[in-house]
Design a protein around this motif. Structure first.
Motif, PDB file in Angstrom:
ATOM      1  N   ALA A  35       0.836  -1.198   0.000  1.00 15.39           N
ATOM      2  CA  ALA A  35       0.000   0.000   0.000  1.00 15.39           C
ATOM      3  C   ALA A  35       0.869   1.245   0.000  1.00 15.39           C
ATOM      4  O   ALA A  35       2.028   1.220   0.420  1.00 15.39           O
ATOM      5  CB  ALA A  35      -0.918   0.006   1.219  1.00 15.39           C
ATOM      6  N   TRP A  36       0.283   2.327  -0.488  1.00 14.83           N
ATOM      7  CA  TRP A  36       0.896   3.642  -0.384  1.00 14.83           C
ATOM      8  C   TRP A  36       0.096   4.474   0.603  1.00 14.83           C
ATOM      9  O   TRP A  36      -1.138   4.532   0.529  1.00 14.83           O
ATOM     10  CB  TRP A  36       0.900   4.355  -1.737  1.00 14.83           C
ATOM     11  N   TYR A  37       0.811   5.130   1.487  1.00 12.20           N
ATOM     12  CA  TYR A  37       0.240   6.106   2.399  1.00 12.20           C
ATOM     13  C   TYR A  37       0.979   7.418   2.147  1.00 12.20           C
ATOM     14  O   TYR A  37       2.093   7.446   1.623  1.00 12.20           O
ATOM     15  CB  TYR A  37       0.413   5.680   3.851  1.00 12.20           C
ATOM     16  N   GLY A  41      -0.354  12.487   8.353  1.00 10.68           N
ATOM     17  CA  GLY A  41      -1.519  11.790   8.871  1.00 10.68           C
ATOM     18  C   GLY A  41      -1.595  10.347   8.451  1.00 10.68           C
ATOM     19  O   GLY A  41      -2.432   9.587   8.950  1.00 10.68           O
ATOM     20  N   GLY A  42      -0.704   9.967   7.547  1.00 16.57           N
ATOM     21  CA  GLY A  42      -0.720   8.589   7.081  1.00 16.57           C
ATOM     22  C   GLY A  42      -1.983   8.223   6.348  1.00 16.57           C
ATOM     23  O   GLY A  42      -2.571   7.154   6.583  1.00 16.57           O
ATOM     24  N   ASP A  43      -2.425   9.091   5.474  1.00 14.43           N
ATOM     25  CA  ASP A  43      -3.654   8.816   4.730  1.00 14.43           C
ATOM     26  C   ASP A  43      -3.418   7.721   3.692  1.00 14.43           C
ATOM     27  O   ASP A  43      -2.418   7.734   2.971  1.00 14.43           O
ATOM     28  CB  ASP A  43      -4.127  10.080   4.007  1.00 14.43           C
ATOM     29  N   LEU A  44      -4.347   6.795   3.612  1.00 13.41           N
ATOM     30  CA  LEU A  44      -4.249   5.738   2.614  1.00 13.41           C
ATOM     31  C   LEU A  44      -4.433   6.333   1.231  1.00 13.41           C
ATOM     32  O   LEU A  44      -5.418   7.033   0.957  1.00 13.41           O
ATOM     33  CB  LEU A  44      -5.303   4.665   2.853  1.00 13.41           C
ATOM     34  N   VAL A  45      -3.496   6.019   0.341  1.00 15.20           N
ATOM     35  CA  VAL A  45      -3.628   6.418  -1.058  1.00 15.20           C
ATOM     36  C   VAL A  45      -4.254   5.271  -1.835  1.00 15.20           C
ATOM     37  O   VAL A  45      -5.271   5.427  -2.496  1.00 15.20           O
ATOM     38  CB  VAL A  45      -2.258   6.781  -1.658  1.00 15.20           C
ATOM     39  N   GLY A  57      -7.990   5.534  -1.662  1.00 20.80           N
ATOM     40  CA  GLY A  57      -8.480   6.608  -0.824  1.00 20.80           C
ATOM     41  C   GLY A  57      -9.425   7.480  -1.637  1.00 20.80           C
ATOM     42  O   GLY A  57      -9.266   7.618  -2.853  1.00 20.80           O
ATOM     43  N   ASP A  58     -10.400   8.071  -0.984  1.00 23.28           N
ATOM     44  CA  ASP A  58     -11.407   8.868  -1.688  1.00 23.28           C
ATOM     45  C   ASP A  58     -10.788  10.002  -2.498  1.00 23.28           C
ATOM     46  O   ASP A  58     -11.290  10.365  -3.561  1.00 23.28           O
ATOM     47  CB  ASP A  58     -12.419   9.437  -0.698  1.00 23.28           C
ATOM     48  N   ALA A  59      -9.696  10.554  -2.009  1.00 20.66           N
ATOM     49  CA  ALA A  59      -9.098  11.721  -2.664  1.00 20.66           C
ATOM     50  C   ALA A  59      -8.457  11.397  -4.009  1.00 20.66           C
ATOM     51  O   ALA A  59      -8.214  12.296  -4.806  1.00 20.66           O
ATOM     52  CB  ALA A  59      -8.057  12.349  -1.742  1.00 20.66           C
ATOM     53  N   VAL A  60      -8.195  10.118  -4.267  1.00 17.93           N
ATOM     54  CA  VAL A  60      -7.462   9.768  -5.490  1.00 17.93           C
ATOM     55  C   VAL A  60      -8.264   8.903  -6.450  1.00 17.93           C
ATOM     56  O   VAL A  60      -7.786   8.584  -7.545  1.00 17.93           O
ATOM     57  CB  VAL A  60      -6.128   9.066  -5.159  1.00 17.93           C
ATOM     58  N   LYS A  61      -9.457   8.512  -6.043  1.00 19.38           N
ATOM     59  CA  LYS A  61     -10.275   7.654  -6.908  1.00 19.38           C
ATOM     60  C   LYS A  61     -10.495   8.311  -8.263  1.00 19.38           C
ATOM     61  O   LYS A  61     -10.817   9.486  -8.351  1.00 19.38           O
ATOM     62  CB  LYS A  61     -11.615   7.364  -6.238  1.00 19.38           C
ATOM     63  N   GLY A  62     -10.302   7.512  -9.300  1.00 19.64           N
ATOM     64  CA  GLY A  62     -10.494   8.016 -10.656  1.00 19.64           C
ATOM     65  C   GLY A  62      -9.266   8.671 -11.251  1.00 19.64           C
ATOM     66  O   GLY A  62      -9.229   8.954 -12.453  1.00 19.64           O
ATOM     67  N   ASP A  86      -1.912  16.871  -3.756  1.00 18.61           N
ATOM     68  CA  ASP A  86      -1.322  15.539  -3.756  1.00 18.61           C
ATOM     69  C   ASP A  86       0.125  15.565  -3.284  1.00 18.61           C
ATOM     70  O   ASP A  86       0.736  14.505  -3.083  1.00 18.61           O
ATOM     71  CB  ASP A  86      -1.364  14.939  -5.174  1.00 18.61           C
ATOM     72  N   SER A  87       0.684  16.760  -3.129  1.00 21.84           N
ATOM     73  CA  SER A  87       2.065  16.882  -2.674  1.00 21.84           C
ATOM     74  C   SER A  87       2.192  16.305  -1.275  1.00 21.84           C
ATOM     75  O   SER A  87       1.435  16.665  -0.365  1.00 21.84           O
ATOM     76  CB  SER A  87       2.487  18.353  -2.664  1.00 21.84           C
TER      77      SER A  87
END
Length: 114
Positions: A35-37, A41-45, A57-62, A86-87
């Motif tokens: 996985a990529w985080y 905050g260690g958000d799941l990518v 993660g919701d922020a990168v879907k699509g 995304d930085s």
């Protein structure tokens, strides 16, 4: 123990693309996830399991696509339509439930800026 080597990242213009890779080596289980985080905050990518199960993660879907080369134990993350938000420092994580094992990569920086 599992070692992770990350590659890719760097400076990308908004709307551009980048590709991250994470290669695992060592005592690798038959059934595991990579996985990529990102960020403090260690958000799941995105994550992928050896059975093909994928989560984003919701922020990168699509926009982002994760894939796995099982023969090479290498995960790739294709990032398209990058935005300044995304930085972040992106970390690769290996997880196996049996035997239990967690390993983290050293992190690779992605900066989206004009």
């Amino acid at each position: 123990q599992v070692q992770l080597v990350e590659s890719g990242g760097g400076l990308v213009q908004p709307g551009g693309s980048a590709r991250l890779s994470c290669a695992a080596s060592g005592s690798i289980s038959r059934f595991y996830s990579l996985a990529w985080y990102r960020g403090k905050g260690g958000d799941l990518v995105a994550s992928i399991i050896t059975d093909g199960t994928i989560n984003y993660g919701d922020a990168v879907k699509g926009r982002f696509t994760i894939s796995m080369d099982n023969a090479e134990n290498t995960m790739h993350l294709q990032m398209n339509f990058l935005r300044p938000e995304d930085s972040a420092l992106y970390y690769c994580r290996y997880f196996s439930a049996s035997p239990y094992a967690v390993s983290w990569g050293q992190g690779t920086q992605v900066t989206v800026s004009s």
